[in-house]
Design a protein around this motif. Structure first.
Motif, short mmCIF file in Angstrom:
data_model
loop_
_atom_site.label_atom_id
_atom_site.label_comp_id
_atom_site.label_asym_id
_atom_site.label_seq_id
_atom_site.Cartn_x
_atom_site.Cartn_y
_atom_site.Cartn_z
N SER A 189 13.18 1.10 -1.70
CA SER A 189 13.02 2.11 -0.66
C SER A 189 13.75 1.67 0.81
CB SER A 189 11.91 2.86 -0.18
OG SER A 189 10.95 1.76 0.52
N GLY B 220 0.36 2.13 -9.64
CA GLY B 220 0.91 0.98 -8.90
C GLY B 220 0.74 -0.29 -9.89
N ALA C 239 -1.77 2.82 -2.06
CA ALA C 239 -2.48 3.67 -1.23
C ALA C 239 -2.40 5.13 -1.85
CB ALA C 239 -2.16 3.53 0.11
N MET C 240 -1.33 5.40 -2.47
CA MET C 240 -1.04 6.89 -3.07
C MET C 240 -1.78 6.89 -4.54
SD MET C 240 1.38 5.74 -0.87
CE MET C 240 2.60 6.14 0.31
N ASP C 241 -1.37 6.11 -5.48
CA ASP C 241 -1.98 5.86 -6.61
C ASP C 241 -2.14 4.50 -7.26
OD1 ASP C 241 -2.73 6.23 -9.29
OD2 ASP C 241 -1.04 8.01 -9.77
N ARG C 242 -3.24 3.89 -6.99
CA ARG C 242 -3.45 2.51 -7.09
C ARG C 242 -3.33 2.40 -8.73
NH1 ARG C 242 -5.41 -1.88 -4.59
NH2 ARG C 242 -6.56 -3.48 -5.76
N ALA D 117 0.98 -1.00 0.00
CA ALA D 117 0.05 0.02 0.09
C ALA D 117 0.99 1.25 -0.12
CB ALA D 117 -0.86 0.16 1.09
N GLY D 118 2.05 1.16 0.72
CA GLY D 118 2.68 2.43 1.13
C GLY D 118 4.17 2.40 0.89
N THR D 119 4.65 1.12 0.86
CA THR D 119 6.20 0.96 0.79
C THR D 119 6.73 0.76 -0.48
OG1 THR D 119 5.90 -0.34 2.83
CG2 THR D 119 7.96 -0.57 1.73
N PRO D 120 7.31 1.82 -0.99
CA PRO D 120 8.09 1.44 -2.48
C PRO D 120 9.04 0.55 -2.49
CG PRO D 120 8.01 3.75 -1.74
CD PRO D 120 7.60 3.05 -0.44
N ASP E 180 3.47 -1.56 -6.01
CA ASP E 180 3.87 -0.98 -4.76
C ASP E 180 3.05 0.90 -4.93
OD1 ASP E 180 5.30 0.46 -6.73
OD2 ASP E 180 7.40 0.38 -5.60
N ARG E 181 3.19 1.23 -3.62
CA ARG E 181 2.61 2.56 -3.40
C ARG E 181 0.98 2.68 -3.76
NH1 ARG E 181 7.11 5.47 -6.52
NH2 ARG E 181 7.18 3.46 -7.48
#
Length: 195
Positions: free
Chosen positions: A146, A182, A176-179, A140-143, A173-174
């Motif tokens: 990273s 991702g 939650a930011m931009d489904r 959801a949020g872990t690139p 990945d990510r």
């Protein structure tokens, strides 16, 4: 081609990693008509190793009790599936910056000195060589890659420690930011994946 298909997500039908592993397996099967797939849903439960496991599996008593025999048989079954596989397709959803407890339990079950790796004068040597691993990484949020992704590096390391050095990632990945972005990144990686 023998494929070991592993899922570990707790989110059921909503799981991105489960969809990705299915897509990866389907891509492999489309290219290899003789592919045989063994499926294991780790969310159904993988026993954590403990003192009883250590006494049964690692210490290998000459006359194991029925309970010890059951622990040995479970670990042997997980390991045999890996030994028999040419390709491992592993779903790795990221929970709290790392792999799931179920996936960690499975890795602990198969990491066995003298069986899946050994210690030599030159250092440890993995014994599960000649295999390929494709990891469906969803977060959801872990690139991926990273500084707070503690999953992908660990998976690459532990699989390599066991002798599986051909490791690839299909990452969504990510989310939650931009489904959409991702999922698009994952589809692009899937499209480039050699079957």
């Amino acid at each position: 081609m023998n494929i070991l298909h592993l899922d570990a997500a707790i989110t059921g039908e909503n799981s991105v990693s489960r969809k990705l592993t299915a897509d990866i397996v389907n891509k492999l099967k489309a290219t290899h008509s003789n592919a045989h797939v063994v499926y294991r849903d780790l969310h159904e439960g993988v026993p954590a190793i403990d003192a009883n496991w250590f006494a049964a599996v690692r210490l290998a008593p000459q006359d194991p009790t029925p309970a010890e025999k059951a622990l040995i048989a479970t670990s042997d079954a997980y390991l045999k599936e890996v030994q028999d596989a040419d390709v491992l397709v592993i779903g790795s959803p990221i929970y709290n910056f790392n792999i799931s407890a179920q996936l960690k339990n499975w890795l602990d079950q198969i990491a066995r000195a003298g069986v899946s790796f050994r210690y030599t004068e030159a250092g440890p040597e993995g014994l599960l060589k000649g295999k390929r691993a494709i990891i469906a990484y969803s977060a959801a949020g872990t690139p991926i890659g990273s500084e707070y992704d503690h999953a992908s590096g660990y998976l690459r390391f532990i699989l390599g420690f066991l002798g599986i050095t051909d490791v690839e990632f299909v990452a969504a990945d990510r989310l939650a930011m931009d489904r959409d972005a991702g999922l698009a990144r994952a589809q692009e990686a899937l499209d480039k994946l050699a079957a």
